[in-house]
Design a protein around this motif. Structure first.
Motif, PDB file in Angstrom:
ATOM      1  N   UNK A 126       0.876  -1.174   0.000  1.00 44.21           N
ATOM      2  CA  UNK A 126       0.000   0.000   0.000  1.00 44.21           C
ATOM      3  C   UNK A 126       0.908   1.218   0.000  1.00 44.21           C
ATOM      4  N   UNK A 127       0.840   2.010  -1.049  1.00 44.08           N
ATOM      5  CA  UNK A 127       1.772   3.115  -1.234  1.00 44.08           C
ATOM      6  C   UNK A 127       1.355   4.310  -0.369  1.00 44.08           C
ATOM      7  N   UNK A 128       2.304   4.821   0.391  1.00 44.12           N
ATOM      8  CA  UNK A 128       2.079   6.025   1.194  1.00 44.12           C
ATOM      9  C   UNK A 128       2.526   7.282   0.447  1.00 44.12           C
ATOM     10  N   UNK A 129       3.696   7.203  -0.191  1.00 44.52           N
ATOM     11  CA  UNK A 129       4.232   8.357  -0.923  1.00 44.52           C
ATOM     12  C   UNK A 129       5.101   7.853  -2.059  1.00 44.52           C
ATOM     13  N   UNK A 130       5.137   8.624  -3.132  1.00 49.75           N
ATOM     14  CA  UNK A 130       5.960   8.306  -4.298  1.00 49.75           C
ATOM     15  C   UNK A 130       6.765   9.540  -4.673  1.00 49.75           C
ATOM     16  N   UNK A 131       7.981   9.327  -5.134  1.00 48.41           N
ATOM     17  CA  UNK A 131       8.837  10.442  -5.533  1.00 48.41           C
ATOM     18  C   UNK A 131       9.088  10.384  -7.040  1.00 48.41           C
ATOM     19  N   UNK A 144       0.634   9.922  -1.763  1.00 51.55           N
ATOM     20  CA  UNK A 144      -0.437   9.078  -2.290  1.00 51.55           C
ATOM     21  C   UNK A 144      -1.531   8.878  -1.243  1.00 51.55           C
ATOM     22  N   UNK A 145      -1.115   8.643  -0.007  1.00 53.28           N
ATOM     23  CA  UNK A 145      -2.047   8.478   1.104  1.00 53.28           C
ATOM     24  C   UNK A 145      -2.073   9.772   1.905  1.00 53.28           C
ATOM     25  N   UNK A 146      -3.158  10.530   1.871  1.00 53.60           N
ATOM     26  CA  UNK A 146      -3.183  11.827   2.558  1.00 53.60           C
ATOM     27  C   UNK A 146      -3.081  11.729   4.071  1.00 53.60           C
ATOM     28  N   UNK A 147      -3.248  10.531   4.630  1.00 51.51           N
ATOM     29  CA  UNK A 147      -3.239  10.381   6.083  1.00 51.51           C
ATOM     30  C   UNK A 147      -1.835  10.321   6.666  1.00 51.51           C
ATOM     31  N   UNK A 148      -0.822  10.086   5.824  1.00 47.73           N
ATOM     32  CA  UNK A 148       0.537   9.920   6.366  1.00 47.73           C
ATOM     33  C   UNK A 148       1.228  11.268   6.505  1.00 47.73           C
ATOM     34  N   UNK A 184      13.153   6.593  12.191  1.00 48.75           N
ATOM     35  CA  UNK A 184      13.509   8.009  12.259  1.00 48.75           C
ATOM     36  C   UNK A 184      13.312   8.736  10.933  1.00 48.75           C
ATOM     37  N   UNK A 185      12.888   8.013   9.898  1.00 46.87           N
ATOM     38  CA  UNK A 185      12.664   8.591   8.583  1.00 46.87           C
ATOM     39  C   UNK A 185      11.187   8.459   8.232  1.00 46.87           C
ATOM     40  N   UNK A 186      10.572   9.546   7.804  1.00 50.06           N
ATOM     41  CA  UNK A 186       9.146   9.521   7.474  1.00 50.06           C
ATOM     42  C   UNK A 186       8.919   8.881   6.101  1.00 50.06           C
ATOM     43  N   UNK A 187       7.679   8.455   5.813  1.00 51.91           N
ATOM     44  CA  UNK A 187       7.384   7.918   4.478  1.00 51.91           C
ATOM     45  C   UNK A 187       7.683   8.915   3.358  1.00 51.91           C
ATOM     46  N   UNK A 188       7.374  10.192   3.584  1.00 53.38           N
ATOM     47  CA  UNK A 188       7.654  11.200   2.564  1.00 53.38           C
ATOM     48  C   UNK A 188       9.150  11.284   2.304  1.00 53.38           C
ATOM     49  N   UNK A 189       9.955  11.290   3.355  1.00 54.91           N
ATOM     50  CA  UNK A 189      11.411  11.343   3.188  1.00 54.91           C
ATOM     51  C   UNK A 189      11.935  10.076   2.510  1.00 54.91           C
ATOM     52  N   UNK A 190      11.451   8.932   2.960  1.00 57.98           N
ATOM     53  CA  UNK A 190      11.958   7.653   2.450  1.00 57.98           C
ATOM     54  C   UNK A 190      11.566   7.393   1.009  1.00 57.98           C
TER      55      UNK A 190
END
Length: 352
Positions: free
Chosen positions: A43-48, A347-351, A127-133
């Protein structure tokens, strides 16, 4: 964990062209629940975003692309079907889908769910957020492999052209972690930013012709490694490098690709290829030129990046974050070539 739906939202490449014309938002794209051995469902949280993503859709003829397919490569998310692999449902992960795999399976990062090989993922350090990772893998691996191929050692000096690019920021941090001295280029407004990453010497590329400047002001000792993280289409930085690159040094490039289009820069591309291939006994540049190609042990590179992220040696750089429905605006940002760090789509607005 909520039930996995049958359909999902996804950005689909439907034709060749610029992102605004090639991409369509679909609200009924099938979720790929059927997994092969060794695959997991994420389940994708964020994509770069990566330049290779829009360059393939824009410049590769439609008959050579897999159409339709989900766009993009880098992601962070959660395992929702571990499928008997070493992962467990609920694991927080980051990783990537290579261009080759994207073209073969049609799976991509700009979707709510993705089917992908387990060995293309590792657990995300807390220590790394989904957006950062989400933006670590492709650019981080490129920088890691460039330094590994160049065999950069402690005490040596690396020159990074394009220090504020995503690849450049990782190369600087990895080189400093290895004990090397770093000289980097960027525009003046990014000098302070690069200094915080550990850059020892800074050159504003907007004020000098780099090849001429370095020829007139050669370092002592000469650079052991030059990493062109911009992917210059003009060959002068390489063809002049005998003046500032050590005889046993190496000129690494992320790949000479045009920024304005093949027609406008085809001449420079041919000159670069000719310079790379011309034998030394016929007047060729007496320095080795290598292009960083991702491959080999993907897992080992991912685990190395995971370790550096966990201990704080490497910090992900995020330029900007866009909502999933605003992915086209994210492409506008990355195409300015002014992003300092990664352009991320949540991708997931909740994260976070």
């Amino acid at each position: 964990m909520s039930a996995i739906p049958d359909v999902q939202n996804a950005w689909i490449v439907t034709r060749a062209g610029v992102p605004s014309k090639a991409l369509q938002f679909k609200a009924d794209w099938p979720v790929p629940k059927k997994l092969a051995k060794g695959e997991v469902l994420v389940k994708v949280h964020a994509a770069a975003l990566n330049p290779v993503g829009y360059k393939i859709m824009q410049w590769m003829p439609g008959f050579m692309q897999k159409i339709p397919r989900i766009a993009e490569h880098d992601l962070a998310g959660e395992i929702v079907d571990a499928n008997g692999t070493g992962f467990t449902n609920g694991d927080q992960v980051f990783g990537w889908i290579s261009a080759e795999l994207n073209g073969k399976t049609g799976q991509g990062a700009l979707a709510q769910y993705v089917r992908m090989p387990a060995d293309h993922l590792v657990v995300r350090p807390p220590n790394i957020s989904p957006v950062e990772a989400s933006g670590v893998t492709l650019t981080g691996q490129t920088a890691y492999l460039a330094l590994d191929m160049a065999k950069l050692e402690a005490g040596q000096t690396i020159f990074v052209n394009g220090g504020s690019t995503a690849v450049g920021t990782y190369a600087i941090q990895l080189a400093k972690a290895a004990g090397a001295k770093v000289v980097a280029t960027a525009s003046e407004k990014n000098e302070e930013f690069l200094r915080t990453l550990g850059v020892d010497e800074f050159i504003d590329y907007t004020k000098v012709n780099l090849a001429e400047y370095l020829t007139k002001n050669p370092p002592s000792p000469k650079y052991h490694v030059i990493l062109d993280a911009v992917g210059l289409i003009n060959p002068s930085l390489y063809t002049s490098s005998e003046a500032y690159l050590a005889p046993n040094g190496v000129f690494m490039s992320t790949g000479p690709l045009p920024q304005k289009g093949w027609i406008a820069e085809f001449g420079d591309f041919i000159r670069t290829v000719t310079a790379i291939l011309r034998p030394k006994f016929l007047g060729g540049t007496k320095r080795r030129y290598s292009v960083v190609l991702l491959g080999g042990n993907i897992r080992a590179a991912l685990e190395t990046l995971q370790k550096y992220l966990a201990d704080g040696s490497v910090k992900p750089m995020v330029d900007s974050v866009f909502a999933f429905e605003d992915a086209l605006k994210a492409y506008e940002r990355i195409k300015t070539h002014r992003a300092t760090g990664k352009v991320v789509v949540k991708v997931d607005p909740a994260i976070n």
